[in-house]
Design a protein around this motif. Structure first.
Motif, PDB file in Angstrom:
ATOM      1  N   ALA A  22       0.769  -0.982   0.027  1.00  0.00           N
ATOM      2  CA  ALA A  22      -0.040   0.019   0.115  1.00  0.00           C
ATOM      3  C   ALA A  22       0.784   1.337  -0.162  1.00  0.00           C
ATOM      4  O   ALA A  22       1.886   1.328   0.519  1.00  0.00           O
ATOM      5  CB  ALA A  22      -0.916  -0.056   1.264  1.00  0.00           C
ATOM      6  N   PHE A  23       0.270   2.177  -0.768  1.00  0.00           N
ATOM      7  CA  PHE A  23       1.060   3.611  -0.684  1.00  0.00           C
ATOM      8  C   PHE A  23       0.547   4.301   0.639  1.00  0.00           C
ATOM      9  O   PHE A  23      -0.271   3.818   1.234  1.00  0.00           O
ATOM     10  CB  PHE A  23       0.511   4.333  -1.874  1.00  0.00           C
ATOM     11  N   PRO A  24       1.343   5.198   1.027  1.00  0.00           N
ATOM     12  CA  PRO A  24       1.044   5.775   2.468  1.00  0.00           C
ATOM     13  C   PRO A  24      -0.070   6.608   2.304  1.00  0.00           C
ATOM     14  O   PRO A  24      -0.306   7.073   1.154  1.00  0.00           O
ATOM     15  CB  PRO A  24       2.322   6.778   2.756  1.00  0.00           C
ATOM     16  N   PHE A  25      -1.254   6.556   3.225  1.00  0.00           N
ATOM     17  CA  PHE A  25      -2.415   7.161   3.180  1.00  0.00           C
ATOM     18  C   PHE A  25      -2.568   8.491   3.704  1.00  0.00           C
ATOM     19  O   PHE A  25      -1.669   8.979   4.487  1.00  0.00           O
ATOM     20  CB  PHE A  25      -3.565   6.428   4.089  1.00  0.00           C
ATOM     21  N   PHE A  26      -3.149   9.384   3.105  1.00  0.00           N
ATOM     22  CA  PHE A  26      -3.235  10.840   3.423  1.00  0.00           C
ATOM     23  C   PHE A  26      -4.369  11.152   4.255  1.00  0.00           C
ATOM     24  O   PHE A  26      -5.552  10.964   3.506  1.00  0.00           O
ATOM     25  CB  PHE A  26      -3.133  11.784   2.204  1.00  0.00           C
ATOM     26  N   GLY A  27      -4.338  10.981   5.596  1.00  0.00           N
ATOM     27  CA  GLY A  27      -5.518  11.108   6.513  1.00  0.00           C
ATOM     28  C   GLY A  27      -6.144   9.681   6.555  1.00  0.00           C
ATOM     29  O   GLY A  27      -5.498   8.871   6.470  1.00  0.00           O
ATOM     30  N   GLU A  28      -7.539   9.973   6.732  1.00  0.00           N
ATOM     31  CA  GLU A  28      -8.206   8.724   7.051  1.00  0.00           C
ATOM     32  C   GLU A  28      -8.415   8.072   5.856  1.00  0.00           C
ATOM     33  O   GLU A  28      -9.073   8.258   4.925  1.00  0.00           O
ATOM     34  CB  GLU A  28      -9.418   9.011   7.758  1.00  0.00           C
ATOM     35  N   ALA A  29      -7.986   6.494   5.796  1.00  0.00           N
ATOM     36  CA  ALA A  29      -8.243   5.551   4.629  1.00  0.00           C
ATOM     37  C   ALA A  29      -9.543   4.996   5.000  1.00  0.00           C
ATOM     38  O   ALA A  29      -9.805   4.619   6.097  1.00  0.00           O
ATOM     39  CB  ALA A  29      -7.344   4.834   4.369  1.00  0.00           C
ATOM     40  N   LYS A  30     -10.465   4.735   3.741  1.00  0.00           N
ATOM     41  CA  LYS A  30     -11.696   3.983   4.101  1.00  0.00           C
ATOM     42  C   LYS A  30     -12.190   3.126   3.023  1.00  0.00           C
ATOM     43  O   LYS A  30     -11.807   3.442   1.912  1.00  0.00           O
ATOM     44  CB  LYS A  30     -12.817   5.015   4.547  1.00  0.00           C
ATOM     45  N   LEU A  31     -12.760   1.941   3.323  1.00  0.00           N
ATOM     46  CA  LEU A  31     -13.461   1.399   2.346  1.00  0.00           C
ATOM     47  C   LEU A  31     -14.684   1.655   1.547  1.00  0.00           C
ATOM     48  O   LEU A  31     -15.410   2.260   2.286  1.00  0.00           O
ATOM     49  CB  LEU A  31     -13.592  -0.178   2.783  1.00  0.00           C
TER      50      LEU A  31
END
Length: 71
Positions: A22-31
């Motif tokens: 996975a790439f680094p997420f920016f803020g909150e990740a969600k499905l």
């Protein structure tokens, strides 16, 4: 028609899918799940992951990141 729900879930929870980290997420990740439009298939249900800036999806088995405003 594919494994988008399974793939998206594992990408978010396990931080990888099929060897692709996975790439680094920016803020909150969600499905995310929704009804989308595709020129060849028409309307269909689909799953993907998004954070505050980007959508993460797979195209022909490869992970792609698309800015949310374009996705």
């Amino acid at each position: 028609t594919g494994d988008c729900f399974k793939r998206s879930y594992h990408y978010l929870v396990d931080r990888e899918w099929n060897g692709q980290k996975a790439f680094p997420f920016f803020g909150e990740a969600k499905l995310c799940q929704g009804l989308v439009w595709h020129e060849k298939r028409g309307h269909h249900i689909h799953g993907w992951v998004e954070d505050d800036l980007l959508c993460y999806d797979f195209l022909k088995g490869n992970l792609v990141c698309v800015p949310k405003f374009k996705y």
